[in-house]
Scaffold this motif. Structure first.
Motif, PDB file in Angstrom:
ATOM      1  N   LYS A 349      28.890  -0.717   4.766  1.00  0.00           N
ATOM      2  CA  LYS A 349      28.561  -0.974   3.263  1.00  0.00           C
ATOM      3  C   LYS A 349      26.819  -0.840   3.281  1.00  0.00           C
ATOM      4  O   LYS A 349      26.465  -0.291   2.475  1.00  0.00           O
ATOM      5  CB  LYS A 349      28.966  -2.369   3.094  1.00  0.00           C
ATOM      6  CG  LYS A 349      28.585  -2.686   1.511  1.00  0.00           C
ATOM      7  CD  LYS A 349      29.203  -3.986   1.125  1.00  0.00           C
ATOM      8  CE  LYS A 349      28.886  -4.509  -0.181  1.00  0.00           C
ATOM      9  NZ  LYS A 349      29.237  -5.757  -0.768  1.00  0.00           N
ATOM     10  N   LEU A 350      26.343  -1.530   4.077  1.00  0.00           N
ATOM     11  CA  LEU A 350      24.865  -1.306   4.187  1.00  0.00           C
ATOM     12  C   LEU A 350      24.423  -0.115   4.417  1.00  0.00           C
ATOM     13  O   LEU A 350      23.332   0.320   3.767  1.00  0.00           O
ATOM     14  CB  LEU A 350      24.334  -2.447   5.384  1.00  0.00           C
ATOM     15  CG  LEU A 350      24.484  -3.808   4.887  1.00  0.00           C
ATOM     16  CD1 LEU A 350      23.878  -4.808   6.237  1.00  0.00           C
ATOM     17  CD2 LEU A 350      23.933  -4.232   3.838  1.00  0.00           C
ATOM     18  N   ARG A 352      25.392   2.809   3.540  1.00  0.00           N
ATOM     19  CA  ARG A 352      25.582   3.590   2.135  1.00  0.00           C
ATOM     20  C   ARG A 352      24.334   3.470   1.419  1.00  0.00           C
ATOM     21  O   ARG A 352      24.137   4.079   0.430  1.00  0.00           O
ATOM     22  CB  ARG A 352      26.847   3.228   1.517  1.00  0.00           C
ATOM     23  CG  ARG A 352      28.167   3.691   2.094  1.00  0.00           C
ATOM     24  CD  ARG A 352      29.046   3.701   1.264  1.00  0.00           C
ATOM     25  NE  ARG A 352      29.626   2.400   0.897  1.00  0.00           N
ATOM     26  CZ  ARG A 352      30.503   1.576   1.527  1.00  0.00           C
ATOM     27  NH1 ARG A 352      31.256   2.083   2.558  1.00  0.00           N
ATOM     28  NH2 ARG A 352      30.828   0.417   0.856  1.00  0.00           N
ATOM     29  N   HIS A 353      23.560   1.945   1.324  1.00  0.00           N
ATOM     30  CA  HIS A 353      22.358   1.627   0.724  1.00  0.00           C
ATOM     31  C   HIS A 353      21.293   2.010   1.337  1.00  0.00           C
ATOM     32  O   HIS A 353      20.208   1.507   0.919  1.00  0.00           O
ATOM     33  CB  HIS A 353      22.603   0.169   0.219  1.00  0.00           C
ATOM     34  CG  HIS A 353      23.643  -0.113  -0.651  1.00  0.00           C
ATOM     35  ND1 HIS A 353      23.668   0.246  -1.991  1.00  0.00           N
ATOM     36  CD2 HIS A 353      25.051  -0.587  -0.449  1.00  0.00           C
ATOM     37  CE1 HIS A 353      25.017  -0.114  -2.310  1.00  0.00           C
ATOM     38  NE2 HIS A 353      25.593  -0.671  -1.582  1.00  0.00           N
ATOM     39  N   THR A 354      21.288   2.631   2.411  1.00  0.00           N
ATOM     40  CA  THR A 354      20.141   2.955   3.549  1.00  0.00           C
ATOM     41  C   THR A 354      19.438   3.945   2.703  1.00  0.00           C
ATOM     42  O   THR A 354      19.859   5.022   2.705  1.00  0.00           O
ATOM     43  CB  THR A 354      20.341   3.161   4.865  1.00  0.00           C
ATOM     44  OG1 THR A 354      21.100   1.920   5.351  1.00  0.00           O
ATOM     45  CG2 THR A 354      19.133   3.381   5.823  1.00  0.00           C
ATOM     46  N   SER A 362      19.549   3.412  10.554  1.00  0.00           N
ATOM     47  CA  SER A 362      20.848   3.288  10.320  1.00  0.00           C
ATOM     48  C   SER A 362      21.623   3.852  11.362  1.00  0.00           C
ATOM     49  O   SER A 362      22.588   3.211  11.732  1.00  0.00           O
ATOM     50  CB  SER A 362      21.148   4.083   9.165  1.00  0.00           C
ATOM     51  OG  SER A 362      22.429   4.285   8.813  1.00  0.00           O
TER      52      SER A 362
END
Length: 367
Positions: A349-350, A352-354, A362
């Motif tokens: 989930k994180l 995808r926001h990187t 990442s």
């Protein structure tokens, strides 16, 4: 319908009109006996003759015409999903009145109320006036470090189950517990009255509370020190490791964060030198939430420290020690539900926001 106790009043009157008509009574008499207008009787009689029972129900109505278009609603919702600074508005966060004002100033609508904006946002479960703080994971090798801790909680180490003579200790410090002497004694709660704590107080100093929590036996070992540091932490370790079953255990894993009292390889070597059967395991940076002793500290904060009303530091220390005994008498293991599968979901989930410029970080997270 005409005589049912749960029938709506309007449906009961319409059913009575039909029954009167079935008895051969004229519309004028039905109107007198039911108290309805003659045209109303004629209407419901005709509808029943044409459609039967469904004809007695209300027809669908168009309702009040929409004052705002779907496009206007979408534009306000999109505005709420942006930071005010991105829109050139000198605000930290949106409120419903601010959004209504901005909607008018931008010409999205000639007029809109704050309650209307709030209703639109509620349909999408949006509350832009609320916020939460968080830390983006940037520590290298985050996953393998976190997995080691989670595996220990599941009684596994390097793919092998822990033995009966192996233990997992979660340890940390709760710093700066103050002794605040209230200028007026705290008043006990009464009928329809909460406990009252005086706002002003005198400072009686502060101490550090160090605690070690046996993850699988649900037992706490604590001590109070004037301050944190290497020596106070090693005093806590000695307090635990000098008693059974830890003194004769095959291995005792100490899960700690990256605080200055136990940071890095030097701390791990120092622990192993003092107690050869002790193994120090560090949580990743900014991941103290993986340390179960933090849950115990939250219990201490709620049940012992708040509201803070102590005469001196001795009273603070005595209450903390007394609470340890009370807690250990009835303690049960924390129901830790965060597993390695949850860890993978969190990292995905994180990731995808990187942002693009953090692709290298990442890669380290999931490597």
């Amino acid at each position: 319908m005409a005589y049912g106790h749960k029938t709506e009043h309007r449906l009961r009157l319409r059913a009575q009109v039909v029954l009167h008509a079935a008895r051969g009574r004229p519309n004028a008499r039905i109107a007198r006996e039911t108290g309805l207008h003659l045209d109303t009787v004629r209407t419901w009689r005709g509808r029943f003759a044409e459609h039967g029972l469904p004809g007695l129900a209300d027809r669908k109505r168009a309702g009040r015409p929409r004052a705002f278009t779907a496009l206007q609603t979408a534009q306000v919702t999109a505005l709420a999903c942006q930071l005010p600074v991105e829109s050139g508005v000198p605000l930290a966060r949106w409120s419903a009145p601010d959004l209504a004002r901005e909607t008018i100033e931008r010409g999205i609508a000639a007029f809109v109320s704050a309650s209307t904006v709030r209703r639109w946002l509620a349909e999408d479960a949006l509350k832009p006036w609320r916020y939460r703080s968080w830390i983006f994971i940037t520590a290298p090798q985050f996953r393998p470090k976190a997995q080691r801790v989670l595996d220990l909680y599941a009684r596994t180490w390097q793919g092998h189950p822990l033995g009966d003579d192996e233990y997992v200790i979660s340890a940390d410090e709760k710093t700066s517990i103050q002794a605040r002497c209230r200028c007026h004694p705290t008043l006990a709660p009464g009928q329809a009255r909460a406990m009252r704590v005086n706002h002003t107080y005198g400072r009686g100093g502060a101490l550090a509370y160090l605690a070690a929590y046996d993850v699988h036996r649900a037992r706490v070992f604590g001590r109070c020190e004037p301050r944190t540091g290497i020596d106070p932490f090693m005093n806590l370790v000695a307090q635990v490791m000098s008693q059974e079953p830890y003194a004769s255990a095959k291995r005792v894993f100490w899960v700690v964060d990256n605080g200055s009292s136990h940071r890095g390889k030097k701390a791990a070597d120092r622990l192993a030198a003092a107690f050869p059967n002790a193994v120090m395991i560090h949580t990743p940076v900014h991941a103290s939430w993986l340390n179960q002793v933090e849950i115990y500290f939250s219990v201490v904060q709620r049940k012992v420290v708040s509201p803070n009303d102590f005469t001196d530091l001795t009273q603070v220390a005595d209450r903390l020690r007394a609470f340890e005994g009370r807690y250990n008498a009835t303690a049960q293991r924390f129901r830790w539900k965060f597993t390695t599968s949850d860890l993978d979901d969190l990292l995905a989930k994180l990731d995808r926001h990187t942002p693009d410029h953090q692709e290298e970080s990442s890669f380290h997270l999931t490597a």
